[in-house]
Scaffold this active site. Structure first.
Site, short mmCIF file in Angstrom:
data_model
loop_
_atom_site.label_atom_id
_atom_site.label_comp_id
_atom_site.label_asym_id
_atom_site.label_seq_id
_atom_site.Cartn_x
_atom_site.Cartn_y
_atom_site.Cartn_z
N GLY D 216 0.78 -1.41 0.49
CA GLY D 216 -0.17 -0.28 -0.45
C GLY D 216 0.85 1.02 0.00
N LEU D 242 -4.31 -5.27 -4.43
CA LEU D 242 -3.37 -4.29 -4.58
C LEU D 242 -1.83 -4.83 -4.47
CD1 LEU D 242 -2.77 -1.63 -4.74
CD2 LEU D 242 -2.57 -0.67 -2.08
N ASP D 243 -1.38 -4.73 -5.04
CA ASP D 243 0.23 -5.03 -4.38
C ASP D 243 0.83 -6.79 -4.45
OD1 ASP D 243 1.31 -2.50 -4.44
OD2 ASP D 243 1.01 -2.12 -2.03
N GLY D 244 -0.50 -7.39 -4.77
CA GLY D 244 -0.56 -8.74 -4.41
C GLY D 244 -0.05 -9.51 -6.05
#
Lengths: 299, 299, 299, 299
Positions: D216, D242-244
């Site tokens: 994040g 997100l960012d995964g």
């Protein structure tokens, strides 16, 4: 049998009986360095190393580590401390002065994974770790013979759900007065809050991940699942928050898609022992100051 | 046209007009730190960072770097220096005090390989390099337009066997009084002894190998021939001995049997620019002291 | 006494009795991969890993390593080899096929510095090193008790200027037929040419510098004198040229001006043992091919 | 004005018009390598590099990447693909064959932080990035002049809460048919699910932390708060989490207690650009296969 890998005596002999270390932390303001260095000069102490760090020149904290040599240190240390107390008070310092020749006593806690314990024993017997190993404590018997071959006491304290409180009591009785710092060398049991309180910033744990990634159990499995390209290890002081204490040191190693969990563990073992050994080194050499869950490391 | 990648002004504004740096080297003896810190305290200077290193407590050299803040620094600096001279003399110090706001002026020398120059320009325009770029000097015209787009003067001085002496003369005329430090950013010409003498410990070269391995020409070819598993780069001060000056910084990158010479060069370019940039950083921030062909780097 | 740090049996059990490794090197030309993979397919072998490298698509060498599984490998291997010989001949291959379950036998040579030997013993007892340790050979008695506690034979062969030839003879008698690879784990004696010839590309040495920097004796002293900012270690096959053989693996660690020679040695020990252990790993898993004094490492 | 840092033509000329790359993933079973290599051999293709990986010999996935040379590749490729389709079907392969000479077209998205964009432009102009830069898209005008100086189209698409849907539509119209891969070079806007779906495993983001730590916003602030001793960057394919998404590459750099957030950012910038550049390299050279949110990288 006393083990043949005896402590290197040539290495020990180089310890300077007249060397001391001073650690200071206090609110920053003008004149601290002048006051401390003037004090040492007047007491005929020769500064051989000095590190300092100011968090923020305006209203931040000031941290300092000084190594100095002083003739007849042992006899003169009590008076030195007494005189310094006045300066310390005027600057609101938290401080300590210790003789390098008074080695810190380690209690190493271990479970079944032995690589971190073995690394510390090796570094110690090679004369590379400036500490005494007061005891090894384990919830398994596996390492007894090996540890005792170095003439190091080995205490087996099994831990089950029901005996946890009793085990903590036993452990505290063992270490109180006998150990200055606790090393959790892959000790897979939660340390009780009462224990943590008593050894604040003196319990070093090695967590087998690059914190704060992969907090908690089975970090290599977590790392495998996430598909990371580097795995790591983190040495930190233990606080009540699981894997949340002040980080002392971290390192990583590269892995590829070819590595399964066992290979991650194998690669990780070398990272873990190197990282833990560095953290223990710095601790026993008084290189670490803790402030607000972070460390200042003068290495 | 002035280039659109203009220097970040928000970054510049954070420079402290009242911050100074002091560098000291002298034979070690008791009382140096006390004398210096007492002096600064009496002049109402507040030490914000201090590093020191003693080569050998018995008869070695002592090195120190202090950053301090002092109100009205610019007006008071001449008097401060004058007063300090007496202390310095009594300890046989080599010393300097400089204002952080007086940025060092760089002359960057470059040939055809542009990556090191570009890195420095980038870091500079991003506000990450605390220096002025006074000029770029090259034996080729290639980079003129790019450099001039930053409003940086570009000087083309061709070098041939016959014009070497003349070129050195021209270069010295350009830099004398205009540049405090010379950066050889892959400048592929030998620097004349007269030049080196004038800019002692102020000419930084980037050599594209992990010195002292692969001294001299075509280091990547040499590395390829030898079959090394890591390639490196070395930033060092230039002395008359080819690639033999005091090393400031080194780093390496991993390579495999798959890498041919071109691939080594490609991987190496990133190492070179990172290593050179670090060295330039440390130099312009007065973090480097030189003693007997070695550097003390307070970073 | 048999040491309590006994080899992990859970680890051993995972060895696949039906897994083999194939190593090939030959002049590159079209059809090699097709011929080899078709051959394996027809013999009901399942490729589980394959690596290849072509030095230069036009007239270069081709290198390949294949791991495959085959039912009843042991019974069928002789026939497999016989059949493959025809293909190999047609492509002018140098090749070998070996069973993973037939572990390589190591003879570890050591002098007084024990850290590299200890690392190999650790990795071996932890089940991380897929090899047998056939013997330890030393020109000192120091490590006898420790090594024998693992039930590993320990041979003391003193070496003096006068007994050198005799010592070589004794060593060769010991290892011939009993050891597949010789590990010089900080063995501080020159290996005789006759020995090298017999164990070509099967003697692994750890040199305590980042070769080709600091060839020969006292590399940490050399590194200290030169003032390098990284120190390294190099594992290589031994050839008649001192420290000049094919490099298998290298790594480095960062040092500062603060590190004296003893500190360089201390930091270096961890680099040495990690680098040597990696090289031994790769060798015993048939991951290394040698060509013209360079290695191809399929790791 | 066309910028003087024009693409290196000597580098371009080395592209082999007859070289192709083949990527395969399928359930593992015996005979895949034999079938593929036999097919290529029969079509007079010469394998110059081949990598493969089997997740688990029993019931796992098989991944393969082959580079091969074939005369008159362009004319013969359609037939080659047609013939291969039958083999592919029999092994349930997902596959692709592409000509090396058909470079991938990049659309680089950027906001105000320019270092990642600049790195890609540099590597591209130096001939180190084997791709075309089709366009730069930004929600700011800042970089227009610089980008256009390379003759690269620059599209300004502002994004506000209200115009988000419209902006996505505009972006998709720009890239559809014109860009093969989207690079988020510190583009600080969330990519819409519709966009992600269309460019599955073809949007590369650089996140300025060592994921999964500090997911994040403001990861350097998070890192500072936690007191980590290494900071990192992660290049990954963008998924809806997100960012995964699947991690392509990660790297780290060492920091100390001295580093404030600005210093973390400064150190981090170099890590970010190196990590992103590596990931883009591997993508445009077809070195990455994605399976179940993880990457297989044949580098």
């Amino acid at each position: 049998m006393t083990h043949q890998l005896t402590r290197s005596h040539s290495q020990e002999s180089k310890v300077n009986e007249n060397r001391a270390r001073m650690l200071i932390s206090c609110p920053d303001r003008a004149g601290i360095v002048a006051a401390v260095s003037q004090f040492l000069f007047e007491h005929h102490a020769n500064i051989v190393q000095s590190d300092q760090y100011t968090m923020d020149p305006e209203g931040g904290m000031f941290f300092m580590r000084i190594e100095f040599d002083m003739d007849q240190l042992n006899e003169r240390l009590p008076a030195l401390k007494e005189h310094f107390a006045a300066i310390a008070a005027s600057f609101e310092m938290k401080w300590q002065i210790s003789c390098v020749s008074e080695k810190k006593r380690l209690a190493i806690f271990v479970s079944k994974e032995d690589h971190c314990l073995l690394e510390l024993l090796w570094q110690w017997q090679a004369g590379d770790l400036d500490a005494e190993i007061a005891m090894v404590v384990s919830n398994h018997e596996d390492m007894r013979e090996y540890v005792e071959s170095f003439d190091i006491p080995y205490h087996y304290i099994p831990v089950t759900h029901d005996t946890k409180a009793e085990a903590t009591k036993q452990q505290l009785e063992l270490v109180n007065g006998s150990a200055d710092v606790i090393i959790l060398a892959r000790y897979m049991q939660i340390i009780a809050p009462a224990f943590i309180e008593q050894y604040q910033n003196r319990i070093i744990n090695i967590h087998h991940s690059f914190l704060p990634a992969f907090v908690g159990g089975k970090p290599y499995h977590q790392a495998f699942e996430r598909g990371v390209k580097l795995i790591g290890a983190t040495a930190h002081y233990v606080t009540e928050e699981l894997d949340g204490g002040p980080i002392i040191e971290q390192d990583v190693g590269r892995v590829t898609h070819r590595a399964d969990v066992n290979e991650l563990k194998r690669i990780g073992r070398t990272i873990e022992r190197v990282v833990l050994a560095r953290a223990v080194h710095w601790h026993v050499e008084d290189r670490i100051l803790v402030h607000q869950n972070k460390t200042v490391v003068f290495n």
